[in-house]
Design a protein around this motif. Structure first.
Motif, PDB file in Angstrom:
ATOM      1  N   LEU A  21       0.827  -1.221   0.000  1.00  0.00           N
ATOM      2  CA  LEU A  21       0.000   0.000   0.000  1.00  0.00           C
ATOM      3  C   LEU A  21       0.852   1.257   0.000  1.00  0.00           C
ATOM      4  O   LEU A  21       0.528   2.245  -0.692  1.00  0.00           O
ATOM      5  CB  LEU A  21      -0.934  -0.015   1.209  1.00  0.00           C
ATOM      6  CG  LEU A  21      -2.051  -1.073   1.164  1.00  0.00           C
ATOM      7  CD1 LEU A  21      -2.778  -1.120   2.502  1.00  0.00           C
ATOM      8  CD2 LEU A  21      -3.027  -0.785   0.029  1.00  0.00           C
ATOM      9  N   LEU A  22       1.924   1.261   0.765  1.00  0.00           N
ATOM     10  CA  LEU A  22       2.765   2.449   0.828  1.00  0.00           C
ATOM     11  C   LEU A  22       3.463   2.708  -0.505  1.00  0.00           C
ATOM     12  O   LEU A  22       3.501   3.844  -0.996  1.00  0.00           O
ATOM     13  CB  LEU A  22       3.799   2.321   1.948  1.00  0.00           C
ATOM     14  CG  LEU A  22       3.256   2.398   3.377  1.00  0.00           C
ATOM     15  CD1 LEU A  22       4.365   2.143   4.395  1.00  0.00           C
ATOM     16  CD2 LEU A  22       2.603   3.753   3.638  1.00  0.00           C
ATOM     17  N   LEU A  23       4.030   1.655  -1.076  1.00  0.00           N
ATOM     18  CA  LEU A  23       4.712   1.829  -2.356  1.00  0.00           C
ATOM     19  C   LEU A  23       3.721   2.249  -3.446  1.00  0.00           C
ATOM     20  O   LEU A  23       4.043   3.073  -4.309  1.00  0.00           O
ATOM     21  CB  LEU A  23       5.450   0.547  -2.749  1.00  0.00           C
ATOM     22  CG  LEU A  23       6.662   0.179  -1.875  1.00  0.00           C
ATOM     23  CD1 LEU A  23       7.257  -1.151  -2.325  1.00  0.00           C
ATOM     24  CD2 LEU A  23       7.732   1.260  -1.930  1.00  0.00           C
TER      25      LEU A  23
ATOM     26  N   ILE B 210      -7.701   8.626  -4.536  1.00  0.00           N
ATOM     27  CA  ILE B 210      -7.425   7.188  -4.436  1.00  0.00           C
ATOM     28  C   ILE B 210      -6.008   6.957  -3.905  1.00  0.00           C
ATOM     29  O   ILE B 210      -5.775   6.111  -3.035  1.00  0.00           O
ATOM     30  CB  ILE B 210      -7.603   6.517  -5.816  1.00  0.00           C
ATOM     31  CG1 ILE B 210      -9.069   6.562  -6.245  1.00  0.00           C
ATOM     32  CG2 ILE B 210      -7.103   5.073  -5.779  1.00  0.00           C
ATOM     33  CD1 ILE B 210      -9.303   6.082  -7.664  1.00  0.00           C
ATOM     34  N   GLY B 211      -5.051   7.719  -4.433  1.00  0.00           N
ATOM     35  CA  GLY B 211      -3.673   7.591  -3.972  1.00  0.00           C
ATOM     36  C   GLY B 211      -3.530   7.941  -2.505  1.00  0.00           C
ATOM     37  O   GLY B 211      -2.832   7.239  -1.755  1.00  0.00           O
ATOM     38  N   GLU B 212      -4.169   9.027  -2.070  1.00  0.00           N
ATOM     39  CA  GLU B 212      -4.052   9.441  -0.666  1.00  0.00           C
ATOM     40  C   GLU B 212      -4.678   8.419   0.278  1.00  0.00           C
ATOM     41  O   GLU B 212      -4.132   8.131   1.349  1.00  0.00           O
ATOM     42  CB  GLU B 212      -4.693  10.819  -0.483  1.00  0.00           C
ATOM     43  CG  GLU B 212      -3.921  11.948  -1.144  1.00  0.00           C
ATOM     44  CD  GLU B 212      -4.604  13.298  -0.964  1.00  0.00           C
ATOM     45  OE1 GLU B 212      -5.751  13.304  -0.436  1.00  0.00           O
ATOM     46  OE2 GLU B 212      -4.001  14.329  -1.324  1.00  0.00           O
TER      47      GLU B 212
ATOM     48  N   PHE C 282      -2.411   5.454   0.477  1.00  0.00           N
ATOM     49  CA  PHE C 282      -1.252   5.768   1.310  1.00  0.00           C
ATOM     50  C   PHE C 282      -1.643   5.821   2.780  1.00  0.00           C
ATOM     51  O   PHE C 282      -0.915   5.341   3.658  1.00  0.00           O
ATOM     52  CB  PHE C 282      -0.657   7.098   0.868  1.00  0.00           C
ATOM     53  CG  PHE C 282       0.664   7.404   1.494  1.00  0.00           C
ATOM     54  CD1 PHE C 282       1.803   6.702   1.129  1.00  0.00           C
ATOM     55  CD2 PHE C 282       0.795   8.384   2.480  1.00  0.00           C
ATOM     56  CE1 PHE C 282       3.026   6.979   1.712  1.00  0.00           C
ATOM     57  CE2 PHE C 282       2.007   8.659   3.062  1.00  0.00           C
ATOM     58  CZ  PHE C 282       3.131   7.949   2.680  1.00  0.00           C
ATOM     59  N   LEU C 283      -2.815   6.407   3.082  1.00  0.00           N
ATOM     60  CA  LEU C 283      -3.298   6.487   4.466  1.00  0.00           C
ATOM     61  C   LEU C 283      -3.559   5.092   5.035  1.00  0.00           C
ATOM     62  O   LEU C 283      -3.231   4.814   6.197  1.00  0.00           O
ATOM     63  CB  LEU C 283      -4.568   7.336   4.525  1.00  0.00           C
ATOM     64  CG  LEU C 283      -5.215   7.517   5.906  1.00  0.00           C
ATOM     65  CD1 LEU C 283      -4.235   8.122   6.899  1.00  0.00           C
ATOM     66  CD2 LEU C 283      -6.473   8.380   5.797  1.00  0.00           C
ATOM     67  N   ALA C 284      -4.156   4.216   4.215  1.00  0.00           N
ATOM     68  CA  ALA C 284      -4.374   2.825   4.666  1.00  0.00           C
ATOM     69  C   ALA C 284      -3.036   2.142   4.929  1.00  0.00           C
ATOM     70  O   ALA C 284      -2.867   1.395   5.908  1.00  0.00           O
ATOM     71  CB  ALA C 284      -5.163   2.060   3.616  1.00  0.00           C
TER      72      ALA C 284
ATOM     73  N   TYR D 296       2.123  12.053   4.909  1.00  0.00           N
ATOM     74  CA  TYR D 296       0.685  12.134   4.649  1.00  0.00           C
ATOM     75  C   TYR D 296       0.137  13.507   5.045  1.00  0.00           C
ATOM     76  O   TYR D 296      -0.584  14.172   4.271  1.00  0.00           O
ATOM     77  CB  TYR D 296      -0.071  11.044   5.397  1.00  0.00           C
ATOM     78  CG  TYR D 296      -1.570  11.199   5.284  1.00  0.00           C
ATOM     79  CD1 TYR D 296      -2.241  10.865   4.106  1.00  0.00           C
ATOM     80  CD2 TYR D 296      -2.312  11.757   6.339  1.00  0.00           C
ATOM     81  CE1 TYR D 296      -3.616  11.061   3.982  1.00  0.00           C
ATOM     82  CE2 TYR D 296      -3.683  11.948   6.231  1.00  0.00           C
ATOM     83  CZ  TYR D 296      -4.330  11.588   5.043  1.00  0.00           C
ATOM     84  OH  TYR D 296      -5.686  11.780   4.909  1.00  0.00           O
ATOM     85  N   PHE D 297       0.470  13.971   6.262  1.00  0.00           N
ATOM     86  CA  PHE D 297      -0.119  15.219   6.743  1.00  0.00           C
ATOM     87  C   PHE D 297       0.511  16.456   6.090  1.00  0.00           C
ATOM     88  O   PHE D 297      -0.032  17.559   6.182  1.00  0.00           O
ATOM     89  CB  PHE D 297      -0.013  15.302   8.265  1.00  0.00           C
ATOM     90  CG  PHE D 297      -0.996  14.409   8.965  1.00  0.00           C
ATOM     91  CD1 PHE D 297      -2.356  14.703   8.943  1.00  0.00           C
ATOM     92  CD2 PHE D 297      -0.589  13.253   9.620  1.00  0.00           C
ATOM     93  CE1 PHE D 297      -3.271  13.876   9.581  1.00  0.00           C
ATOM     94  CE2 PHE D 297      -1.501  12.426  10.259  1.00  0.00           C
ATOM     95  CZ  PHE D 297      -2.851  12.729  10.228  1.00  0.00           C
TER      96      PHE D 297
END
Length: 709
Positions: A55-57, A77-79, A82-84, A127-128
């Protein structure tokens, strides 16, 4: 159905939960006591870690999509991905911190742990601050991707070993080590430990506080005791654990791991029995030593003898009661010839060796009366590498002949008077690698002189052992087989040729005065056990070496077991008891019948009332593995429809654990008019109080039942 905004809100909220829990566990360290059920989450770490990586990659890739700011649906979708991934990273880090408290230590763990925390922290920050400039975000994503890869690499090192990632492209060439240079531990024992034990006992994962990836850790031992103690099977943790039943939770390797082979079990046991040395060379062991014969096969290809093997018939004919001729190691054409028994030594017999003169590589005449013997016959031995002539009353002419043997690499002439003429001749032997000159009357100046003349030779002048008393090694009992039919030859040897070996055949422990002195091979024609001890002045007597021998006589025509053996130790069933194949004591998992909940009850009958007068039950004793002497062995005979007692025995319960060993219980029958025999072997119902598991049921292991007239 939840909206994207709601999912984002939930994931952002839970992210702070993982941050808080991570801080608590990280800061609390080892002082935090976690309940057992939490360990389940910790052990899920290897399962969970794949989710955040993917998920991160995937989320990081979205940061690189051109013009993504103008594509809000794709950006969202990307964010969310990445958050998941950040959430799963938090859960994985938590699980890893919990798992790290279960006997994982070392530098690799430290790198993996802090790299994981950095990845998690980096995910949260990225993320933030995702609205920052694109160049900053993309540079940060590259750094984060590198951190993820590094963390995974160190994690793989913890689980599979440091070289796991690069192993396929590393050279697989194995350095060939000559037999003469091979070390018992480094080249024989350590490869077994690395293959079967290292995954749980290395830096980063040290179960039971035992490290096996370096010698210091092995010498230190673990929290349960010493890893090995020379010659002490009872206190050597290695021997205890490898001989436990496989379903025992303390058995090593664990039952879900690759198990030791029969040969590996025997090698490890023999290593402990022969001293558990960490620096001894394999070549220093006697050629007849079982560890030498097992391990030397690995190196025999490095010592190639191009000459043809001798005729087996010639070798058999030359093996006598005073002379032994054996292969240097299994399948080798090179021969090791030894003479023994001073009173039986006929000097003329030396000429008999002409038929094998081209194959003799080792030759021992220790303690033989060689006064006046012409040594010119030795020049016919074109491949002679080692010559043992200790305590043989050599004269200067004989030593002169020996000095002309250019193929010699090892010469032992301790216990002979060396004059100046002999010393000068020995000084010419530049081919020697080892020279033994104990008790030869050489002065300090003589010793310095010969050492200067032979600078490349390892010379042993002995030592002054006054005031120091050492333990002797156990003697070595050799016999062609344990079960025989007509007669059996027993021979006893010791690496120190000057010791006295005393033995008994009646079950008593040999002493240094009244017990028979061993000089020649012993021939037996019955069933029994030989015990032997070595004695020497200024030395402590050795421990007892023992071996059983069984003469096979009558074979029953019918036989059956009333109770089946345990399903894990059933070998070939009842037929195992009469196959005349002796099982190895070092591995009770094969060729033994094991009984615990029920006694072994065997019924047999014989043709034409050809009933035996005695019987012997071959048993395994290994107290550390819960295998004890039976509480009782009883024999009943069926006559006119009634069973009557014919014989019984109740062996004493040991007061301490000893090494795995074969034992015999022999019984003479009161009469032979029975129609059928019933032999009952009953396991001890409760292990004694001194045992590590007092009160548990004991086992009995049986491999043969022998009947004789």
């Amino acid at each position: 159905m939840l909206k994207i905004s709601s999912i984002r809100s939930i994931l952002e909220s839970t992210l702070f939960v993982w941050i808080g829990l991570t801080l608590i566990i990280t800061l609390a360290g080892d002082s935090l006591v976690l309940p057992a059920w939490i360990q389940v989450l910790g052990r899920s770490h290897p399962i969970l870690l794949h989710f955040p990586i993917v998920l991160l990659l995937m989320g990081l890739l979205f940061f690189w999509i051109p013009g993504i700011d103008k594509k809000p649906e794709i950006r969202e979708i990307g964010e969310i991905s990445f958050l998941a991934g950040c959430n799963f990273a938090g859960i994985t880090v938590l699980a890893g911190l919990i798992l790290a408290q279960e006997e994982y230590t070392g530098e690799i763990l430290t790198w993996h742990k802090w790299a994981g925390l950095i990845v998690f922290s980096g995910c949260v920050i990225l993320y933030f601050f995702r609205a920052a400039q694109a160049k900053v975000i993309r540079l940060s994503s590259i750094v984060l991707a590198g951190a993820i890869i590094a963390t995974g690499h160190w994690g793989a090192g913890l689980t599979h070993g440091e070289d796991f990632l690069l192993a396929p492209i590393q050279s697989n060439d194995i350095e060939l080590i000559p037999l003469a240079e091979a070390e018992i531990f480094g080249d024989v024992i350590q490869p077994i430990l690395q293959a079967k034990c290292l995954s749980c006992h290395k830096e980063g994962k040290i179960k039971g506080e035992l490290r096996m990836d370096h010698i210091e850790g092995l010498k230190k031992g673990g929290k349960s005791g010493a890893f090995v103690l020379a010659g002490d099977f009872e206190k050597s943790l290695l021997i205890q654990r490898i001989n436990l039943p496989e379903d025992d939770k303390k058995h090593m390797p664990p039952k879900n791991k690759a198990q030791l082979t029969d040969e590996e079990l025997l090698i490890l046991s023999e290593w402990v029995a022969t001293g558990a040395s960490f620096d001894q060379k394999l070549i220093t062991l006697p050629a007849k030593n079982e560890l030498y014969q097992l391990a030397s096969v690995k190196f025999e290809g490095n010592k190639i003898y191009s000459f043809k093997a001798a005729d087996p018939d010639d070798i058999n004919e030359l093996n006598t009661s005073f002379r032994s001729i054996l292969p240097l190691f299994p399948e080798s054409p090179a021969l090791d010839v030894s003479y023994f028994g001073i009173s039986a030594f006929p000097p003329k017999s030396l000429s008999d060796l002409k038929n094998v003169k081209n194959q003799i590589v080792r030759f021992s005449l220790n303690k033989m009366p060689l006064t006046g013997v012409d040594f010119k016959f030795l020049k016919d031995f074109k491949h002679l590498e080692e010559l043992q002539l200790n305590f043989t009353d050599l004269d200067s002419e004989q030593i002169k002949v020996v000095s002309e043997l250019n193929t010699l690499e090892v010469l032992a002439i301790s216990g002979n008077a060396i004059d100046q003429a002999s010393l000068q001749n020995i000084a010419k032997m530049k081919s020697l690698k080892k020279l033994y000159l104990w008790q030869t009357g050489l002065s300090n100046q003589d010793q310095i002189s010969i050492q200067k003349s032979l600078p490349e030779t390892q010379i042993d002048f002995g030592f002054d052992g006054k005031g120091i008393i050492y333990d002797l090694n156990n003697p070595i009992i050799a016999q062609e087989k344990m079960i025989y039919q007509d007669s059996l030859e027993l021979s006893i040897s010791h690496p120190i040729k000057t010791v006295e070996i005393r033995y008994t055949l009646d079950g008593t422990v040999p002493d240094s005065i009244s017990s028979p002195l061993y000089s020649n091979s012993i021939f037996v024609k019955n069933t029994g056990k030989i015990l032997a001890k070595a004695f020497a002045a200024d030395w402590k007597g050795s421990k007892v070496a023992e071996s059983v021998f069984m003469r096979s006589g009558l074979a029953p025509t019918e036989f059956s077991l009333l109770h089946d053996p345990n399903s894990k130790y059933k070998a070939s069933g009842v037929a195992t008891l009469f196959d005349l194949v002796k099982a190895e004591a070092a591995n009770h998992g094969q060729k033994w019948l094991g009984f615990q909940d029920e006694p072994m009850v065997l019924e047999v009958s014989f043709a034409n009332s050809n009933n035996p007068k005695e019987l012997s039950v071959s048993l395994l004793y290994n107290e550390a593995a819960h295998i004890f002497p039976p509480s009782k062995v009883s024999v009943q005979g069926l006559e006119n429809g009634k069973w009557s007692n014919l014989a019984s025995a109740s062996p004493a319960i040991p007061l301490q654990a000893s090494s795995a060993r074969s034992e015999l219980i022999s019984l003479s029958l009161a009469n032979t008019t029975y129609e059928k025999l019933k032999i009952t072997v009953t396991p001890v119902p409760h292990l004694p109080k001194w045992h590590q598991n007092p009160g548990d049921k004991g086992w009995v292991f049986v491999d043969e039942v022998i009947f004789n007239k």
